[in-house]
Design a protein around this motif. Structure first.
Motif, PDB file in Angstrom:
ATOM      1  N   GLY A 176       2.755   9.872  -5.830  1.00 30.86           N
ATOM      2  CA  GLY A 176       1.363  10.325  -5.911  1.00 30.86           C
ATOM      3  C   GLY A 176       0.418   9.203  -6.302  1.00 30.86           C
ATOM      4  N   GLU A 177       0.825   8.370  -7.274  1.00 34.34           N
ATOM      5  CA  GLU A 177      -0.014   7.255  -7.701  1.00 34.34           C
ATOM      6  C   GLU A 177      -0.090   6.168  -6.609  1.00 34.34           C
ATOM      7  N   LEU A 178       1.018   5.963  -5.894  1.00 33.34           N
ATOM      8  CA  LEU A 178       1.015   5.016  -4.775  1.00 33.34           C
ATOM      9  C   LEU A 178       0.010   5.441  -3.709  1.00 33.34           C
ATOM     10  N   LYS A 179      -0.012   6.733  -3.413  1.00 34.11           N
ATOM     11  CA  LYS A 179      -0.927   7.228  -2.393  1.00 34.11           C
ATOM     12  C   LYS A 179      -2.381   7.133  -2.843  1.00 34.11           C
ATOM     13  N   LYS A 180      -2.610   7.289  -4.148  1.00 34.09           N
ATOM     14  CA  LYS A 180      -3.974   7.106  -4.665  1.00 34.09           C
ATOM     15  C   LYS A 180      -4.429   5.659  -4.467  1.00 34.09           C
ATOM     16  N   ALA A 181      -3.547   4.718  -4.823  1.00 31.86           N
ATOM     17  CA  ALA A 181      -3.878   3.300  -4.635  1.00 31.86           C
ATOM     18  C   ALA A 181      -4.027   2.978  -3.161  1.00 31.86           C
ATOM     19  N   GLN A 182      -3.178   3.540  -2.327  1.00 27.44           N
ATOM     20  CA  GLN A 182      -3.263   3.347  -0.875  1.00 27.44           C
ATOM     21  C   GLN A 182      -4.633   3.778  -0.354  1.00 27.44           C
ATOM     22  N   LYS A 183      -5.086   4.946  -0.785  1.00 28.65           N
ATOM     23  CA  LYS A 183      -6.370   5.482  -0.332  1.00 28.65           C
ATOM     24  C   LYS A 183      -7.526   4.565  -0.743  1.00 28.65           C
ATOM     25  N   ILE A 184      -7.497   4.101  -1.986  1.00 28.65           N
ATOM     26  CA  ILE A 184      -8.568   3.228  -2.475  1.00 28.65           C
ATOM     27  C   ILE A 184      -8.600   1.920  -1.695  1.00 28.65           C
ATOM     28  N   ILE A 185      -7.434   1.302  -1.505  1.00 23.27           N
ATOM     29  CA  ILE A 185      -7.377   0.020  -0.795  1.00 23.27           C
ATOM     30  C   ILE A 185      -7.821   0.186   0.652  1.00 23.27           C
ATOM     31  N   ASN A 186      -7.349   1.246   1.304  1.00 25.66           N
ATOM     32  CA  ASN A 186      -7.750   1.488   2.695  1.00 25.66           C
ATOM     33  C   ASN A 186      -9.257   1.685   2.815  1.00 25.66           C
ATOM     34  N   GLU A 187      -9.836   2.373   1.858  1.00 25.52           N
ATOM     35  CA  GLU A 187     -11.292   2.571   1.881  1.00 25.52           C
ATOM     36  C   GLU A 187     -12.025   1.236   1.720  1.00 25.52           C
ATOM     37  N   LEU A 188     -11.495   0.390   0.836  1.00 22.14           N
ATOM     38  CA  LEU A 188     -12.157  -0.888   0.575  1.00 22.14           C
ATOM     39  C   LEU A 188     -12.066  -1.862   1.754  1.00 22.14           C
ATOM     40  N   ILE A 189     -11.027  -1.726   2.580  1.00 21.56           N
ATOM     41  CA  ILE A 189     -10.914  -2.608   3.748  1.00 21.56           C
ATOM     42  C   ILE A 189     -11.383  -1.915   5.026  1.00 21.56           C
ATOM     43  N   GLY A 190     -11.917  -0.701   4.889  1.00 23.23           N
ATOM     44  CA  GLY A 190     -12.450   0.008   6.044  1.00 23.23           C
ATOM     45  C   GLY A 190     -11.393   0.639   6.919  1.00 23.23           C
ATOM     46  N   ALA A 191     -10.191   0.812   6.418  1.00 23.36           N
ATOM     47  CA  ALA A 191      -9.102   1.367   7.219  1.00 23.36           C
ATOM     48  C   ALA A 191      -8.937   2.855   6.925  1.00 23.36           C
ATOM     49  N   VAL A 192      -9.962   3.631   7.203  1.00 25.67           N
ATOM     50  CA  VAL A 192      -9.900   5.068   6.973  1.00 25.67           C
ATOM     51  C   VAL A 192     -10.325   5.802   8.232  1.00 25.67           C
TER      52      VAL A 192
END
Length: 256
Positions: free
Chosen positions: A240-256
């Protein structure tokens, strides 16, 4: 050119960008008059801008015909910092938070020369933990992170990449097919949790970072002692924490 009115006007900058974009689109040397016509300006309007761009090294004026073409300066600037430099920068805070919450080290990897390359890690705040050193290469076929990053490619491309893997190319067809099935399953699930095939007593949990169909593909992973996972740490919490970090990083690099 953008037909919408800009919120803030910068006429000189607009002219300079119009010139650079037009020269890039045309791909051939052009005269001052040709550039002016192409961007709906008069030759006198763009004269000073062309002089400035030439002095700064963004365009080159050919001596024989006096026509302008783009230099390699834009290319040079764009390649000073790779997308992975930016990825490392934006991933630092989410990865630090991940390590603090899970009390485990985490690492970020990319594919390099058909191998997995660790490009960044944050250490656990605990006294004893695993450490995956930056700059270390691992085989794609034998690592959880390697299999996760392969799941971001179309199957044919993943097989082509694996054909250069030192382990995979020596396996029999059945074992190769099993790995491809595993990779396809990871693609559907969006993560992978498995015991390490390279280090005994270690479990790896990994999620993809970036977008399919782009060059920006990476993996965020937590590696921990399997005994800790069984005794005191819940897999679902870490995932769950990995997916939270994944979501934040993807948002910051525009990969959403």
């Amino acid at each position: 050119m953008n037909s919408e009115s800009p919120k803030y006007n910068a006429p000189a900058l607009d002219k300079g960008l119009d010139i650079l974009e037009y020269l890039s689109e045309e791909g051939v040397p052009l005269s001052q008059a040709e550039i002016a016509q192409g961007i709906n300006r008069t030759p006198s309007e763009i004269y000073r801008m062309l002089v400035c761009l030439e002095e700064r090294g963004y365009v080159i004026r050919e001596s024989n015909a006096g026509k302008y073409r783009l230099s390699l300066k834009m290319y040079s600037l764009s390649h000073r910092h790779t997308p992975f430099d930016e990825l490392k920068r934006v991933a630092q805070y989410p990865m630090q938070a991940l390590s603090e919450i899970t009390r485990q080290s985490c690492h970020l990897s990319i594919m390099n020369d058909n191998k997995l390359l660790v490009i960044y890690q944050t250490r656990s705040p605990s006294a004893v933990s695993l450490s995956i050193e930056e700059g270390t290469h691992f085989p794609l076929s034998m690592t959880t992170s390697g299999r996760v990053i392969l799941s971001m490619f179309p199957e044919e491309e993943a097989i082509s990449i694996l054909s250069k893997d030192e382990y995979y190319k020596n396996w029999d067809q059945e074992r190769q097919n099993t790995l491809i099935e595993t990779i396809n399953e990871i693609g559907k699930l969006g993560y992978r949790s498995a015991k390490s095939k390279l280090t005994g007593g270690v479990t790896d949990i990994a999620v993809p970072i970036g977008l399919r169909g782009t060059d920006l593909k990476a993996v965020l992973a937590v590696s921990l002692f399997s005994s800790n996972l069984e005794d005191s740490i819940n897999l679902d919490v870490i995932l769950g924490e990995l997916k939270k970090a994944q979501k934040i990083i993807n948002e910051l690099i525009g990969a959403v």
